[in-house]
Design a protein around this motif. Structure first.
Motif, PDB file in Angstrom:
ATOM      1  N   LYS A 147       0.828  -1.205   0.000  1.00  0.00           N
ATOM      2  CA  LYS A 147       0.000   0.000   0.000  1.00  0.00           C
ATOM      3  C   LYS A 147       0.861   1.253   0.000  1.00  0.00           C
ATOM      4  CE  LYS A 147      -3.709   2.272   2.593  1.00  0.00           C
ATOM      5  NZ  LYS A 147      -4.611   2.184   3.771  1.00  0.00           N
ATOM      6  N   ILE A 148       1.948   1.225   0.762  1.00  0.00           N
ATOM      7  CA  ILE A 148       2.854   2.367   0.812  1.00  0.00           C
ATOM      8  C   ILE A 148       4.218   1.935   0.291  1.00  0.00           C
ATOM      9  CG2 ILE A 148       4.032   4.019   2.320  1.00  0.00           C
ATOM     10  CD1 ILE A 148       1.651   3.908   4.179  1.00  0.00           C
ATOM     11  N   TYR A 149       4.624   2.532  -0.802  1.00  0.00           N
ATOM     12  CA  TYR A 149       5.939   2.243  -1.383  1.00  0.00           C
ATOM     13  C   TYR A 149       6.640   3.554  -1.686  1.00  0.00           C
ATOM     14  CZ  TYR A 149       9.499   1.198  -4.858  1.00  0.00           C
ATOM     15  OH  TYR A 149      10.689   1.141  -5.543  1.00  0.00           O
ATOM     16  N   VAL A 150       7.872   3.676  -1.211  1.00  0.00           N
ATOM     17  CA  VAL A 150       8.690   4.858  -1.491  1.00  0.00           C
ATOM     18  C   VAL A 150       9.874   4.420  -2.342  1.00  0.00           C
ATOM     19  CG1 VAL A 150      10.124   6.670  -0.480  1.00  0.00           C
ATOM     20  CG2 VAL A 150       7.989   6.013   0.637  1.00  0.00           C
ATOM     21  N   ASP A 151      10.049   5.051  -3.465  1.00  0.00           N
ATOM     22  CA  ASP A 151      11.051   4.652  -4.457  1.00  0.00           C
ATOM     23  C   ASP A 151      12.468   4.949  -3.965  1.00  0.00           C
ATOM     24  OD1 ASP A 151      12.617   4.194  -6.682  1.00  0.00           O
ATOM     25  OD2 ASP A 151      11.316   5.276  -8.070  1.00  0.00           O
ATOM     26  N   LYS A 152      13.234   3.897  -3.727  1.00  0.00           N
ATOM     27  CA  LYS A 152      14.632   4.023  -3.331  1.00  0.00           C
ATOM     28  C   LYS A 152      15.565   3.408  -4.382  1.00  0.00           C
ATOM     29  CE  LYS A 152      13.890   5.916   0.732  1.00  0.00           C
ATOM     30  NZ  LYS A 152      14.422   7.260   1.100  1.00  0.00           N
ATOM     31  N   THR A 153      15.077   3.276  -5.612  1.00  0.00           N
ATOM     32  CA  THR A 153      15.875   2.621  -6.650  1.00  0.00           C
ATOM     33  C   THR A 153      17.075   3.446  -7.086  1.00  0.00           C
ATOM     34  OG1 THR A 153      14.461   3.521  -8.409  1.00  0.00           O
ATOM     35  CG2 THR A 153      13.878   1.342  -7.527  1.00  0.00           C
ATOM     36  N   GLY A 154      17.148   4.692  -6.650  1.00  0.00           N
ATOM     37  CA  GLY A 154      18.341   5.496  -6.928  1.00  0.00           C
ATOM     38  C   GLY A 154      19.599   4.836  -6.404  1.00  0.00           C
ATOM     39  N   LEU A 155      19.451   3.995  -5.373  1.00  0.00           N
ATOM     40  CA  LEU A 155      20.591   3.252  -4.836  1.00  0.00           C
ATOM     41  C   LEU A 155      21.247   2.402  -5.913  1.00  0.00           C
ATOM     42  CD1 LEU A 155      22.314   2.092  -2.484  1.00  0.00           C
ATOM     43  CD2 LEU A 155      20.471   0.449  -2.084  1.00  0.00           C
ATOM     44  N   LEU A 156      20.458   1.861  -6.818  1.00  0.00           N
ATOM     45  CA  LEU A 156      20.996   0.985  -7.858  1.00  0.00           C
ATOM     46  C   LEU A 156      21.926   1.742  -8.796  1.00  0.00           C
ATOM     47  CD1 LEU A 156      17.678  -0.931  -8.609  1.00  0.00           C
ATOM     48  CD2 LEU A 156      19.671  -1.791  -7.340  1.00  0.00           C
ATOM     49  N   GLY A 157      21.623   3.009  -9.058  1.00  0.00           N
ATOM     50  CA  GLY A 157      22.517   3.816  -9.887  1.00  0.00           C
ATOM     51  C   GLY A 157      23.872   3.984  -9.229  1.00  0.00           C
ATOM     52  N   PHE A 158      23.847   4.173  -7.900  1.00  0.00           N
ATOM     53  CA  PHE A 158      25.096   4.285  -7.142  1.00  0.00           C
ATOM     54  C   PHE A 158      25.882   2.977  -7.228  1.00  0.00           C
ATOM     55  CE2 PHE A 158      27.254   3.289  -3.139  1.00  0.00           C
ATOM     56  CZ  PHE A 158      28.134   4.351  -3.028  1.00  0.00           C
ATOM     57  N   LEU A 159      25.197   1.844  -7.086  1.00  0.00           N
ATOM     58  CA  LEU A 159      25.868   0.547  -7.122  1.00  0.00           C
ATOM     59  C   LEU A 159      26.416   0.234  -8.519  1.00  0.00           C
ATOM     60  CD1 LEU A 159      23.430  -1.600  -4.933  1.00  0.00           C
ATOM     61  CD2 LEU A 159      25.563  -0.491  -4.245  1.00  0.00           C
ATOM     62  N   ASN A 160      25.683   0.639  -9.547  1.00  0.00           N
ATOM     63  CA  ASN A 160      26.154   0.389 -10.917  1.00  0.00           C
ATOM     64  C   ASN A 160      27.528   1.002 -11.164  1.00  0.00           C
ATOM     65  OD1 ASN A 160      23.937  -1.112 -11.692  1.00  0.00           O
ATOM     66  ND2 ASN A 160      22.855   0.616 -12.629  1.00  0.00           N
ATOM     67  N   GLU A 161      27.772   2.151 -10.550  1.00  0.00           N
ATOM     68  CA  GLU A 161      29.063   2.817 -10.722  1.00  0.00           C
ATOM     69  C   GLU A 161      30.185   2.074 -10.008  1.00  0.00           C
ATOM     70  OE1 GLU A 161      28.496   6.754  -9.291  1.00  0.00           O
ATOM     71  OE2 GLU A 161      27.208   7.373 -10.965  1.00  0.00           O
ATOM     72  N   ARG A 162      29.832   1.202  -9.048  1.00  0.00           N
ATOM     73  CA  ARG A 162      30.832   0.466  -8.279  1.00  0.00           C
ATOM     74  C   ARG A 162      31.130  -0.917  -8.871  1.00  0.00           C
ATOM     75  NH1 ARG A 162      31.918   2.498  -3.025  1.00  0.00           N
ATOM     76  NH2 ARG A 162      31.262   4.676  -2.962  1.00  0.00           N
ATOM     77  N   LEU A 163      30.294  -1.384  -9.779  1.00  0.00           N
ATOM     78  CA  LEU A 163      30.462  -2.726 -10.313  1.00  0.00           C
ATOM     79  C   LEU A 163      31.840  -2.927 -10.930  1.00  0.00           C
ATOM     80  CD1 LEU A 163      26.983  -3.145 -12.058  1.00  0.00           C
ATOM     81  CD2 LEU A 163      27.751  -4.355 -10.011  1.00  0.00           C
TER      82      LEU A 163
END
Length: 524
Positions: free
Chosen positions: A19-35
């Motif tokens: 019912k309540i979802y807050v988008d935190k997918t910005g974290l994935l962009g940060f992780l992509n830079e570390r791969l």
């Protein structure tokens, strides 16, 4: 595909469909830079219910070959990232929650982890691999065959470190982690290492299993701060959507000052929105008992510091002495630092000070005190609701009596000799009032500053606003006269409901040992 290897996206699907979802997918962009870089190993240690496991499920859903998550991420922040599709479901992912295994396999935790992951491997690769080999060698072999890099997610990695006193077991576990994250073989197959825990990485003599991890903690999260906990803007959006008063929400759940950003406890905010009620939703977590454990430790100055924080102050704390181990705490500084990491204290890095972040945490301290050894303080706090109602009912004699009790309780800690000290007592005496009032100290008004202004919140019902003036060795009538002469009621300019003027005096030479007097008038 499996339970531990290339899991599907079920966990994140549930979060996304909630019912309540807050988008935190910005974290994935940060992780992509570390791969596949030297910065690919990340350790997040945050308090319980701060979104660590949610993030682990999201990371698995995004990278795992066992998922088809394109539609799941539609409309999210990461979907607009130029590298979104480049990394979407392109990796072999191992995802293990250590706490779920530890409860039943304390003696053979390493063997059990390896056995369960190998069973998943066997479903995919049959009998073509030697499953008696160490896990990291199997992973290396799979990588050499498929050329698909691995991402390893270990949720609650510190469960073994926190709960085991068996040094040999801990050493074996750390060596196992070393093979996954720091061995020569892992340099080729590991694209990303992501581990979560409650405490920062414990420094164990002669162990270097995890010293290649960059740590993000409740003391310093830097660029990851916004991805754990809710930001103020996110909470404002939720309050508007669910018709909840933002100021009340802020008083209850704000206060975690991490790298200068105010963060809210996400679990508590979600519960408040769903239940349409402000309450202490966090005190039911297993770490709640830690408050009672630490604040009753007989370290010099600890009791004084806890009371100072309960009265709205901050206390200096040296966080560097803490060994990231709850079983070896040996000083006031270590006890306070542990409470910061557990989320029961906030931390002001600029002032190197600890404080109680919000009313929800304050109520957790209240409950801990009631069940602990500080009986006299618990008794005084238990009268706070009576004091508030006595004030609202204009029962000045009762107000003076209860503030007298608060004075007697806290006098050994908060040195009483001026109006400033009396204001600290008043904060403690009205300990439960923030549930219904926004309390402003030294509020600019009229020709000066009102000592206390109690402004009713949206959930306050028909409680009146109140202006409280404190005096030392004068009289309560003098306090009331000062409110009127300086027009402190201007602090509530435009307020249409009932306003009470409350004058409180502390007389050091009080007659018959009664030091406090009170006068209450309704402003016309």
């Amino acid at each position: 595909m499996g339970e531990y290897f290339n899991r599907n996206n079920g966990s994140f699907t549930e979060d996304k469909n909630s019912k309540i979802y807050v988008d935190k997918t910005g974290l994935l962009g940060f992780l992509n830079e570390r791969l596949r870089t030297n910065d690919k190993c990340i350790a997040v240690s945050h308090a319980r219910r701060f979104g660590k496991s949610h993030a682990a499920g999201m990371i698995n859903a995004y990278y795992s070959l066992g998922s088809d998550s394109a539609k799941l991420f539609e409309g999210t922040k990461i979907a607009s990232d130029p590298d979104f599709k480049k990394h979407l479901n392109k990796y072999n992912v191992i995802h293990v929650d250590i706490s779920s295994i530890w409860d039943f396999h304390k003696e053979d935790i390493v063997e059990t982890i390896q056995e369960r992951i190998c069973k998943d491997f066997q479903k995919v690769y049959g009998e073509s691999l030697d499953y008696k080999r160490d896990l990291y060698l199997l992973i290396q072999e799979i990588y050499s065959i498929t050329e698909i890099p691995f991402i390893v997610i270990i949720d609650e990695w510190d469960c073994v470190i926190r709960n085991s006193t068996d040094k040999e077991l801990v050493h074996k576990y750390l060596q196992f982690l070393h093979s996954l994250f720091k061995s020569e073989e892992s340099k080729s197959f590991l694209a990303l290492g992501y581990i979560t825990g409650i405490l920062p990485i414990k420094k164990i003599k002669d162990e270097s299993a995890l010293n290649n991890f960059e740590e993000f903690t409740m003391l310093k999260s830097r660029m990851l701060t916004e991805f754990y906990g809710f930001t103020e803007n996110e909470v404002k959006v939720l309050c508007e959507k669910y018709d909840m008063d933002f100021e009340s929400t802020r008083a209850w759940y704000d206060g975690y000052l991490i790298d200068g950003k105010h963060m809210y406890n996400p679990n508590s905010v979600v519960q408040a929105m769903k239940n349409q009620e402000f309450d202490s939703y966090w005190r039911n977590t297993s770490s709640f008992e830690s408050i009672n454990t630490f604040i009753t430790m007989n370290y010099a100055g600890l009791k004084d510091d806890v009371l100072t924080m309960l009265s709205g102050g901050k206390v200096r704390v040296n966080t560097n002495t803490f060994q990231n181990d709850l079983s070896t705490i040996a000083s006031k500084n270590e006890a306070l630092t542990a409470l910061i990491h557990l989320g029961y204290l906030g931390y002001d890095a600029d002032r190197k000070s600890a404080f109680i972040p919000n009313y929800e945490v304050a109520t957790a301290f209240e409950l801990a005190l009631e069940t602990g050894e500080w009986t006299e303080i618990a008794t005084a706090i238990s009268t706070c609701d009576d004091l508030l109602m006595a004030t609202i009912d204009s029962d000045a004699e009762k107000v003076a009596e209860l503030i007298e009790l608060a004075h007697d309780t806290y006098t050994s800690v908060l040195k009483y000799n001026d109006e400033n000290s009396l204001s600290c007592v008043l904060t403690m005496a009205y300990f439960t009032a923030p549930a219904y009032y926004n309390i402003v100290r030294e509020m600019p008004a009229g020709k000066g500053f009102a000592d206390f202004v109690f402004i009713p919140r949206a959930n306050a019902g028909h409680r009146p606003a109140m202006i409280v003036e404190l005096k030392y060795n004068k009289s309560a009538d003098t306090a009331i006269r000062q409110i009127k002469e300086n027009r402190y009621q201007g602090a509530l300019s435009g307020y249409q409901d009932k306003i009470l003027l409350v004058g409180i005096n502390y007389d050091a030479e009080g007659k018959e040992k009664k030091h406090h007097t009170c006068v209450i008038e309704e402003w016309q």
